[in-house]
Design a protein around this motif. Structure first.
Motif, PDB file in Angstrom:
ATOM      1  N   ARG A 162     -25.497  98.248  16.449  1.00 21.59           N
ATOM      2  CA  ARG A 162     -26.062  99.598  16.619  1.00 21.59           C
ATOM      3  C   ARG A 162     -25.003 100.573  17.126  1.00 21.59           C
ATOM      4  N   ASP A 210     -21.112 109.467  14.376  1.00 16.88           N
ATOM      5  CA  ASP A 210     -20.603 110.519  15.263  1.00 16.88           C
ATOM      6  C   ASP A 210     -19.194 110.959  14.899  1.00 16.88           C
ATOM      7  N   ASN A 226     -23.634 103.990  15.218  1.00 15.44           N
ATOM      8  CA  ASN A 226     -23.689 105.311  15.853  1.00 15.44           C
ATOM      9  C   ASN A 226     -22.307 105.942  15.954  1.00 15.44           C
TER      10      ASN A 226
END
Length: 324
Positions: free
Chosen positions: A76, A84, A80
């Motif tokens: 995860r 980003d 992310n």
């Protein structure tokens, strides 16, 4: 939109051809805005997702179900970070199969953004690296065992360390090293390791209660049971075994002068197909552990003998002083 779908289909087809030439698990394409992952059949089956649903598209979380719970937080975090920063996605993690086996994969992808830099899609591929990871894990396990055999000085500590090493390396939830008196039907020394709060395996292994299993072990044959409910050697014992969280196990014997002197066993809470590499690894560790236990037992006996001699020497000195 039709053209985009065609381009995505062509991309998946090209990836599929590339994967067919190597050890690829499969290809995926994540539509970030719609949160739909479209993947090929191989990828879907390995992740425990219906192939038709995967082809049509399923939420990302659906594909997380097969990822080992210890690895999921890192996966995860990496996703992310890719969203980003736009950097390439890469992660190594374990996938738990329906038969209880574990596959290691490396997943790699690159984010596709719109003209404003907003991430739109994350396509990628996964590759099976189980063979490499298995070698790495087991080499590290043997190094740990080597250190234990060198540093530990009691038979119980050595056998407990071996159970821990083999249980973690093979991916079981229970492991036990059993020393056996060849002149008796009873196990006289047991050291166990458990993971995730699993019950001890030692309390349910005995020669008397599980004669069909020990009959093969006494012949020097390793035991590999993928399902205790179905295997003829364990079918009648299934209720007490499953009550202890044991649905499958593998055991390696150690024979000396054609007599069974030790057993190393690992179990799993769900049916599992044990590989020849699992069996070979257990045999190797069992033999090493037996040697280490006997060395520790000899050193322990020597220390006890030396302590007894020191006591007798002190006693003799005191008696001589009293008679002077």
């Amino acid at each position: 939109r039709v053209r985009l779908a065609e381009e995505q289909a062509e991309a998946v087809e090209r990836l599929d051809l590339a994967l067919s030439a190597g050890r690829g698990v499969g290809a995926w394409d994540w539509d970030i805005a719609e949160n739909l992952v479209r993947a090929d059949e191989r990828f879907a089956r390995l992740y425990g997702v219906d192939p038709l649903r995967a082809r049509q598209g399923a939420p990302l979380e659906v594909f997380f179900g097969a990822i080992h719970p210890d690895d999921l937080p890192d996966v995860r975090d990496r996703i992310n970070r890719t969203l980003d920063t736009g950097e390439a996605f890469s992660a190594e993690y374990r996938l738990i199969q329906t038969d209880g086996t574990v596959h290691w994969v490396v997943a790699e992808g690159r984010c596709v953004s719109d003209a404003d830099g907003r991430p739109q899609r994350l396509p990628g591929v996964s590759f099976d690296i189980s063979d490499r990871k298995q070698v790495e894990v087991r080499q590290a396990a043997l190094l740990r065992l080597h250190d234990a055999l060198r540093d530990l000085d009691s038979p119980g500590a050595v056998s407990a360390a071996a159970a821990s090493v083999v249980g973690e390396a093979v991916g079981g939830t229970q492991a036990v090293y059993i020393s056996i008196d060849p002149q008796s039907d009873f196990v006289f020394e047991e050291q166990t390791w458990t993971a995730q709060g699993a019950p001890s395996l030692a309390s349910i292994l005995s020669q008397q209660d599980y004669a069909p299993v020990f009959a093969d072990l006494q012949l020097g044959q390793a035991i590999s049971v993928s399902n205790v409910r179905e295997d003829p050697r364990t079918r009648a014992m299934e209720p007490p075994l499953t009550a202890k969280g044991l649905a499958a196990f593998v055991a390696a014997p150690v024979l000396e002068r054609q007599q069974l002197v030790a057993v190393l066993a690992v179990s799993a809470p769900r049916p599992r197909n044990w590989s020849p590499e699992d069996v070979a690894f257990l045999r190797d560790v069992a033999e090493r552990t037996r040697s280490g236990v006997e060395r520790a037992r000899g050193a322990q006996a020597l220390r006890a003998s030396e302590a007894r001699l020191r006591f007798l020497d002190i006693l003799a000195t005191d008696v001589a002083r009293l008679t002077d």
